[in-house]
Enzyme design. Structure first.
Site, PDB file in Angstrom:
ATOM      1  CE1 TYR A 156       9.797 -14.469  26.651  1.00  0.00           C
ATOM      2  CE2 TYR A 156       8.440 -13.293  28.257  1.00  0.00           C
ATOM      3  CZ  TYR A 156       8.689 -14.123  27.358  1.00  0.00           C
ATOM      4  OH  TYR A 156       7.533 -14.748  26.999  1.00  0.00           O
ATOM      5  CD  GLU A 204       3.720 -23.402  25.677  1.00  0.00           C
ATOM      6  OE1 GLU A 204       3.723 -23.040  26.995  1.00  0.00           O
ATOM      7  OE2 GLU A 204       4.855 -23.269  25.137  1.00  0.00           O
ATOM      8  CG  LEU A 208       8.004 -21.351  29.512  1.00  0.00           C
ATOM      9  CD1 LEU A 208       9.163 -21.302  29.066  1.00  0.00           C
ATOM     10  CD2 LEU A 208       7.102 -20.005  29.402  1.00  0.00           C
ATOM     11  CE  LYS A 252       8.582 -16.293  30.083  1.00  0.00           C
ATOM     12  NZ  LYS A 252       7.491 -16.395  29.467  1.00  0.00           N
TER      13      LYS A 252
HETATM   14  N1  PDD Z   1       4.273 -15.914  29.171  1.00  0.00           N
HETATM   15  N2  PDD Z   1       3.811 -20.862  27.971  1.00  0.00           N
HETATM   16  C1  PDD Z   1       4.089 -19.572  27.153  1.00  0.00           C
HETATM   17  C2  PDD Z   1       4.558 -19.971  25.923  1.00  0.00           C
HETATM   18  C3  PDD Z   1       4.236 -18.345  27.741  1.00  0.00           C
HETATM   19  O1  PDD Z   1       4.747 -17.261  27.172  1.00  0.00           O
HETATM   20  C4  PDD Z   1       4.017 -18.158  29.340  1.00  0.00           C
HETATM   21  C5  PDD Z   1       4.096 -16.932  30.212  1.00  0.00           C
HETATM   22  C6  PDD Z   1       3.478 -19.358  29.976  1.00  0.00           C
HETATM   23  C7  PDD Z   1       3.144 -19.517  31.460  1.00  0.00           C
HETATM   24  O2  PDD Z   1       4.296 -19.186  32.106  1.00  0.00           O
HETATM   25  P1  PDD Z   1       4.352 -18.528  33.616  1.00  0.00           P
HETATM   26  O3  PDD Z   1       3.100 -18.992  34.274  1.00  0.00           O
HETATM   27  O4  PDD Z   1       5.677 -18.622  34.365  1.00  0.00           O
HETATM   28  O5  PDD Z   1       3.794 -17.105  33.250  1.00  0.00           O
HETATM   29  C8  PDD Z   1       3.477 -20.534  29.058  1.00  0.00           C
HETATM   30  C9  PDD Z   1       4.492 -14.573  29.794  1.00  0.00           C
HETATM   31  C10 PDD Z   1       3.437 -14.069  30.919  1.00  0.00           C
HETATM   32  C11 PDD Z   1       4.702 -13.437  28.770  1.00  0.00           C
HETATM   33  O6  PDD Z   1       5.236 -13.776  27.666  1.00  0.00           O
HETATM   34  O7  PDD Z   1       4.007 -12.363  29.037  1.00  0.00           O
END
Ligand code: PDD
Length: 285
Positions: free
Chosen positions: A33, A181, A206, A148
């Site tokens: 996703y 993270e 991620l 992801k």
């Molecule tokens: N999550 N690390 C994890 C585990 C994440 O699920 C996310 C983002 C990030 C940050 O990635 P980005 O900057 O591309 O949003 C880091 C999204 C927002 C979610 O699962 O809703």
């Protein structure tokens, strides 16, 4: 106004949108996703999201559900049909539907779902949003968190623990005692020399799209970034701490495991990075 979702070739009312019970996304979390922020009707870091989607699909040998350009057209249409000015778009691609068996065929048709959600007025260039608190939890996720996938149960449990503790996010601690993270965000600290630390891209986190943007912008701003893991103790003693994600963008942190961070109100470096991100993306209030 009724929400509209896109499911496998059709735009339909959100409350009637459905996927088959034998979709592998449902049965095996065999799906990837993206969550892409929308500000002023525009998608943020769109190319970075599509590049990461390409990476995730490639690592799992799931074919693209359609050409990249066609997907972009549909994403815009979902935003338009839902009248989103500020919010986010959610896109999920599963390997598709098949009788339940662990091994999969190479010739499946992927399922594609796209939804969009509005959020309230976003932060502006001058001020970061109000700081939030964070707790730490063990990182019990699988070893391919660089993909992801929708297999987010450990993330969800950590986030639930944070919520129970009255905190916004859980920072995950690996076997070496380092912060990887957050449950749904990347983790950052600023040390006493104003250097910014965040975990490297080595398969254990991620590669966040906002993370990628901030690292690029930090160079322009003359801010030193150290991509190296840090411990919770280093975080407790940091001058500033913040998290980034497509939902929160840049979110300051004032407490980690009950330890107050910095003087609680100043977040100069986070603020500078946020401002650079805001300006680059021409985010309109
Ligand atoms: N999550 N690390 C994890 C585990 C994440 O699920 C996310 C983002 C990030 C940050 O990635 P980005 O900057 O591309 O949003 C880091 C999204 C927002 C979610 O699962 O809703």
């Amino acid at each position: 106004m009724s929400r509209i979702a896109y499911v496998n070739g059709h735009y339909c009312p959100h409350n009637r949108a459905a996927i088959h019970i034998e979709d592998r996304g449902y049965q095996f979390a065999d799906a990837v996703y993206e969550v892409c922020g929308i500000r002023g009707g525009k998608m943020l870091d769109e190319e970075a999201h599509l590049n990461r989607l390409d990476w995730s699909l490639g690592e799992l040998q799931i074919p693209w559900p359609m050409a990249r350009r066609a997907l972009q057209v549909i994403m815009r249409e979902v935003i338009r049909r839902n009248h989103i000015r500020h919010g986010m778009i959610y896109l999920q691609v599963s390997r598709g539907q098949a009788r339940r068996t662990h091994a999969f065929s190479k010739h499946m048709t992927p399922s594609l779902v796209i939804t969009a959600t509005s959020t309230s007025r976003p932060q502006n260039a001058q001020t970061l949003p109000q700081a939030v608190s964070v707790i730490t939890r063990p990182d019990i996720r699988w070893q391919r968190v660089d993909i992801k996938t929708v297999a987010l149960l450990p993330n969800s449990l950590a986030r639930h623990a944070a919520q129970e503790a009255g905190a916004r996010e859980a920072w995950l601690i690996d076997g070496e005692g380092k912060v990887t993270e957050g449950s749904s965000s990347n983790a950052w600290i600023v040390d006493q020399q104003n250097r910014v630390h965040t975990h490297p891209i080595n398969g254990r986190i991620l590669n966040g799209t906002v993370r990628q943007a901030l690292i690029r912008l930090a160079q322009k701003e003359g801010i030193e970034i150290i991509e190296s893991p840090f411990t919770p103790e280093e975080a407790y003693n940091a001058k500033e701490a913040f998290l980034t994600s497509s939902n929160a963008l840049v979110q300051p942190i004032d407490q980690i495991d009950g330890h107050k961070i910095g003087n609680g109100s100043q977040s100069e470096v986070s603020q500078q990075l946020w401002r650079a991100y805001y300006i680059e993306n021409q985010i309109a209030p």
